[in-house]
Design an enzyme around this catalytic site. Sequence first.
Site, PDB file in Angstrom:
ATOM      1  N   ALA A   1       9.670  -0.453   3.230  1.00 21.38           N
ATOM      2  CA  ALA A   1       8.647  -0.681   4.434  1.00 21.38           C
ATOM      3  C   ALA A   1       9.272   0.055   5.579  1.00 21.38           C
ATOM      4  O   ALA A   1      10.411   0.329   5.984  1.00 21.38           O
ATOM      5  CB  ALA A   1       8.934  -2.049   4.740  1.00 21.38           C
TER       6      ALA A   1
ATOM      7  N   ARG B   1       0.784  -1.247  -0.025  1.00 19.29           N
ATOM      8  CA  ARG B   1      -0.028  -0.094   0.113  1.00 19.29           C
ATOM      9  C   ARG B   1       1.018   1.226  -0.051  1.00 19.29           C
ATOM     10  O   ARG B   1       2.068   1.066   0.174  1.00 19.29           O
ATOM     11  CB  ARG B   1      -1.029   0.161   1.196  1.00 19.29           C
ATOM     12  CG  ARG B   1      -0.197   0.242   2.648  1.00 19.29           C
ATOM     13  CD  ARG B   1      -0.933   0.293   3.747  1.00 19.29           C
ATOM     14  NE  ARG B   1      -0.458   0.803   4.688  1.00 19.29           N
ATOM     15  CZ  ARG B   1      -1.029   0.854   5.983  1.00 19.29           C
ATOM     16  NH1 ARG B   1      -2.023   0.264   6.540  1.00 19.29           N
ATOM     17  NH2 ARG B   1      -0.254   1.536   7.007  1.00 19.29           N
TER      18      ARG B   1
ATOM     19  N   TYR C   1      11.850   7.405  15.242  1.00 19.37           N
ATOM     20  CA  TYR C   1      11.806   7.724  13.579  1.00 19.37           C
ATOM     21  C   TYR C   1      12.989   8.259  13.208  1.00 19.37           C
ATOM     22  O   TYR C   1      13.649   8.130  12.195  1.00 19.37           O
ATOM     23  CB  TYR C   1      10.531   8.408  13.594  1.00 19.37           C
ATOM     24  CG  TYR C   1       9.994   8.283  11.885  1.00 19.37           C
ATOM     25  CD1 TYR C   1       9.559   6.910  11.289  1.00 19.37           C
ATOM     26  CD2 TYR C   1      10.172   9.356  11.366  1.00 19.37           C
ATOM     27  CE1 TYR C   1       9.249   7.221  10.185  1.00 19.37           C
ATOM     28  CE2 TYR C   1       9.580   9.580   9.850  1.00 19.37           C
ATOM     29  CZ  TYR C   1       9.176   8.289   9.105  1.00 19.37           C
ATOM     30  OH  TYR C   1       8.770   8.088   8.064  1.00 19.37           O
TER      31      TYR C   1
ATOM     32  N   THR D   1      -1.151  10.318   2.213  1.00 18.04           N
ATOM     33  CA  THR D   1      -1.233   8.816   2.409  1.00 18.04           C
ATOM     34  C   THR D   1      -2.191   8.448   3.353  1.00 18.04           C
ATOM     35  O   THR D   1      -2.641   9.459   4.075  1.00 18.04           O
ATOM     36  CB  THR D   1       0.067   7.881   2.550  1.00 18.04           C
ATOM     37  OG1 THR D   1       0.575   8.660   3.873  1.00 18.04           O
ATOM     38  CG2 THR D   1       1.190   8.247   1.615  1.00 18.04           C
TER      39      THR D   1
ATOM     40  N   LEU E   1       6.689  11.173  22.803  1.00 21.10           N
ATOM     41  CA  LEU E   1       7.881  12.076  23.474  1.00 21.10           C
ATOM     42  C   LEU E   1       9.030  10.958  24.056  1.00 21.10           C
ATOM     43  O   LEU E   1       8.258  10.099  24.660  1.00 21.10           O
ATOM     44  CB  LEU E   1       7.315  13.164  24.383  1.00 21.10           C
ATOM     45  CG  LEU E   1       6.435  14.145  23.840  1.00 21.10           C
ATOM     46  CD1 LEU E   1       5.875  15.177  24.939  1.00 21.10           C
ATOM     47  CD2 LEU E   1       6.968  15.145  22.684  1.00 21.10           C
TER      48      LEU E   1
ATOM     49  N   ASN F   1       8.031   9.779  27.474  1.00 25.68           N
ATOM     50  CA  ASN F   1       6.827   8.735  27.480  1.00 25.68           C
ATOM     51  C   ASN F   1       7.374   7.324  26.779  1.00 25.68           C
ATOM     52  O   ASN F   1       6.397   6.571  26.429  1.00 25.68           O
ATOM     53  CB  ASN F   1       5.571   9.052  27.142  1.00 25.68           C
ATOM     54  CG  ASN F   1       5.257  10.440  27.916  1.00 25.68           C
ATOM     55  OD1 ASN F   1       5.396  10.503  29.197  1.00 25.68           O
ATOM     56  ND2 ASN F   1       4.434  11.317  27.407  1.00 25.68           N
TER      57      ASN F   1
ATOM     58  N   ASP G   1       5.812  -7.828   1.785  1.00 27.62           N
ATOM     59  CA  ASP G   1       4.976  -7.221   2.792  1.00 27.62           C
ATOM     60  C   ASP G   1       4.821  -8.080   3.944  1.00 27.62           C
ATOM     61  O   ASP G   1       4.959  -9.405   3.574  1.00 27.62           O
ATOM     62  CB  ASP G   1       3.931  -6.423   2.275  1.00 27.62           C
ATOM     63  CG  ASP G   1       3.651  -5.118   3.134  1.00 27.62           C
ATOM     64  OD1 ASP G   1       3.235  -5.308   4.228  1.00 27.62           O
ATOM     65  OD2 ASP G   1       3.483  -4.067   2.313  1.00 27.62           O
TER      66      ASP G   1
HETATM   67  P1  NAD Z   1       2.385   2.716   4.838  1.00 32.00           P
HETATM   68  O1  NAD Z   1       2.351   2.572   6.504  1.00 32.00           O
HETATM   69  O2  NAD Z   1       1.267   3.066   4.150  1.00 32.00           O
HETATM   70  O3  NAD Z   1       3.185   1.340   4.323  1.00 32.00           O
HETATM   71  C1  NAD Z   1       4.116   0.720   4.846  1.00 32.00           C
HETATM   72  C2  NAD Z   1       4.287  -0.796   4.559  1.00 32.00           C
HETATM   73  O4  NAD Z   1       5.258  -1.402   5.017  1.00 32.00           O
HETATM   74  C3  NAD Z   1       3.020  -1.271   4.847  1.00 32.00           C
HETATM   75  O5  NAD Z   1       2.245  -2.156   3.827  1.00 32.00           O
HETATM   76  C4  NAD Z   1       3.261  -2.324   5.842  1.00 32.00           C
HETATM   77  O6  NAD Z   1       2.516  -3.437   5.984  1.00 32.00           O
HETATM   78  C5  NAD Z   1       4.921  -2.436   5.479  1.00 32.00           C
HETATM   79  N1  NAD Z   1       5.518  -3.119   6.447  1.00 32.00           N
HETATM   80  C6  NAD Z   1       5.931  -2.520   7.659  1.00 32.00           C
HETATM   81  N2  NAD Z   1       6.327  -3.405   8.545  1.00 32.00           N
HETATM   82  C7  NAD Z   1       6.947  -4.402   7.775  1.00 32.00           C
HETATM   83  C8  NAD Z   1       7.944  -5.290   7.966  1.00 32.00           C
HETATM   84  N3  NAD Z   1       8.207  -5.539   9.202  1.00 32.00           N
HETATM   85  N4  NAD Z   1       8.069  -6.326   6.992  1.00 32.00           N
HETATM   86  C9  NAD Z   1       7.522  -5.964   5.542  1.00 32.00           C
HETATM   87  N5  NAD Z   1       6.720  -5.164   5.489  1.00 32.00           N
HETATM   88  C10 NAD Z   1       6.413  -4.131   6.353  1.00 32.00           C
HETATM   89  O7  NAD Z   1       3.477   4.066   4.833  1.00 32.00           O
HETATM   90  P2  NAD Z   1       3.795   5.043   3.845  1.00 32.00           P
HETATM   91  O8  NAD Z   1       3.137   6.318   4.019  1.00 32.00           O
HETATM   92  O9  NAD Z   1       3.419   4.430   2.319  1.00 32.00           O
HETATM   93  O10 NAD Z   1       5.434   5.084   3.872  1.00 32.00           O
HETATM   94  C11 NAD Z   1       6.397   4.435   3.031  1.00 32.00           C
HETATM   95  C12 NAD Z   1       7.547   4.766   3.708  1.00 32.00           C
HETATM   96  O11 NAD Z   1       8.058   6.243   3.383  1.00 32.00           O
HETATM   97  C13 NAD Z   1       8.194   4.662   5.101  1.00 32.00           C
HETATM   98  O12 NAD Z   1       9.476   4.166   5.285  1.00 32.00           O
HETATM   99  C14 NAD Z   1       7.760   5.686   5.718  1.00 32.00           C
HETATM  100  O13 NAD Z   1       8.675   6.093   6.912  1.00 32.00           O
HETATM  101  C15 NAD Z   1       8.433   6.597   4.590  1.00 32.00           C
HETATM  102  N6  NAD Z   1       8.047   8.005   4.705  1.00 32.00           N
HETATM  103  C16 NAD Z   1       6.447   8.284   4.344  1.00 32.00           C
HETATM  104  C17 NAD Z   1       5.997   9.667   4.598  1.00 32.00           C
HETATM  105  C18 NAD Z   1       4.730  10.076   4.289  1.00 32.00           C
HETATM  106  O14 NAD Z   1       4.452  11.434   4.405  1.00 32.00           O
HETATM  107  N7  NAD Z   1       3.599   9.017   4.181  1.00 32.00           N
HETATM  108  C19 NAD Z   1       7.009  10.744   4.649  1.00 32.00           C
HETATM  109  C20 NAD Z   1       8.295  10.478   4.961  1.00 32.00           C
HETATM  110  C21 NAD Z   1       8.530   9.114   4.841  1.00 32.00           C
END
Ligand code: NAD
Length: 454
Positions: free
Chosen positions: A293, A221, A360, A395, A300, A303, A242
């Site tokens: 992924a 996704r 993070y 997203t 914080l 916590n 995934d």
């Molecule tokens: P999302 O949560 O929609 O999708 C992440 C996917 O990774 C999910 O399908 C989840 O099942 C999979 N996943 C999680 N843990 C896993 C594991 N242990 N093994 C296999 N799959 C695993 O996230 P997104 O918003 O699409 O973000 C994707 C990447 O982009 C991430 O690394 C996120 O940190 C980075 N990111 C996103 C944004 C944003 O605005 N959405 C901004 C900066 C960075």
Amino acid sequence: MPHTDSYTRFVNKPLGKKLAKTVGLPQPVPLRRHNKGDRLISGPILVVGDSPAADAIAKQLWADDYDVRRDPGLKQPFAGIILALDDVSHPADLSDRVLEVGTALRGLQSNGRVITILRDPQDATAATDASLMAARHGIEGFTRSLAKEMRRGATTNGIVLAEGVEMSAPSAQAALRFLLSGRSAYVAGQFITVSSAAGSLPADWDQPLADKVIIVTGAARGIGEAISETLARDGATVIGVDMPSAGEALTAVMNRVNGIAVQLDITDHNAGNRLLALAEERFGRLDGIVHNAGITRDKLLANMDAGRWDSLIGVNISAPLRINDQLLAALGQGVVVENFRITSLSSTSGIAGNRGQTNYAVAKAGVIGMTQALAARLAPTEGSINAVAPGFIETAMTDAMPTATREVARRMNSLQQGGRPIDVAETIAFLHADAAAGINGTTLRVCGQSMVGK
Ligand code: NAD
């Protein structure tokens, strides 16, 4: 409807436009995005400067049948402006050229492009020449500031050429094409550094990833889904990974892109080896991996608990580090190709820090460190590793933010709107192409020039 920016829709209707203008509210416009087969840009392109880089760019664009001008003329509605500043050795030498661009900017079309070409301020041979260093850093400052003056979806970015690298280098040409096109819709105020003349041009710019087999983690996704679709559009076969709990969604995505679905937790200590074995069995080759992924476990620090901290570090940085070790142990030995490509998702939170995201930020800044450390290992065989740092992307994750926080975060960038998963995916696809081999060890932000960060 999820992931929609109703404010942008509203201010692009007659009443909304009038209201926003009268009250002085942000006026984001729909961004120009790439569709398969699109030309890079439509309309005249002005090339300013008379350095060898300026001549090479004009020649290349002419050869590709673009309407190239070397003179701003009177009130031309330019679609793109390329400002070659690679020969500038003192800040005082900038004025003629930048003022020429200033005049041309008045007619810049909506979603237009301004691209500066400069020499690398980090170059060791220039380090002791104060005027030269002042000029190069000055051009960076100029590019960032001009990017903040852009309106109506237009962007300004820079291409940085290392010593000895010319515009004819495959990665310089690829960067120019990327920045002119709708593929870079949400890239603003950034620099693409071309550190070598490595790489080769594709037979077909619409299929730059033909014959490649690339792993995408977190492919079920969001951004991972868009990355899978974009890599497949550009010719690659995708191995989508995934969690088993996301198995159904993963299968649906992989069916759509003709890829292979692998239900696997990337924190499995043998994940890299298992993916390697699968690539060998199914395709006999592996060309790259996208470490996408990721999870958030915000609290914080006061916590924070071990569960939140350790699970995030485990998924977002320990797993990519371990998988890289396992894949690179096989580099150039049959399955893992010599010019192997790695891209990883960082974040503006990893660059600027973010309240409630110490865990993070460790992982996402860690991705930048991992990228820098492995670049030298991949360079000799025209491989590469780069990080992509998204800002606010529309997203499910950002949809879940409280309305007021989301609305502020969305507007805090030069394009006054959030990006889309496709914007991140386009940047990843660009970095996986053979032509991008000369771009190595960098972090490219896809953030609309977010006010967050340096
Ligand atoms: P999302 O949560 O929609 O999708 C992440 C996917 O990774 C999910 O399908 C989840 O099942 C999979 N996943 C999680 N843990 C896993 C594991 N242990 N093994 C296999 N799959 C695993 O996230 P997104 O918003 O699409 O973000 C994707 C990447 O982009 C991430 O690394 C996120 O940190 C980075 N990111 C996103 C944004 C944003 O605005 N959405 C901004 C900066 C960075």
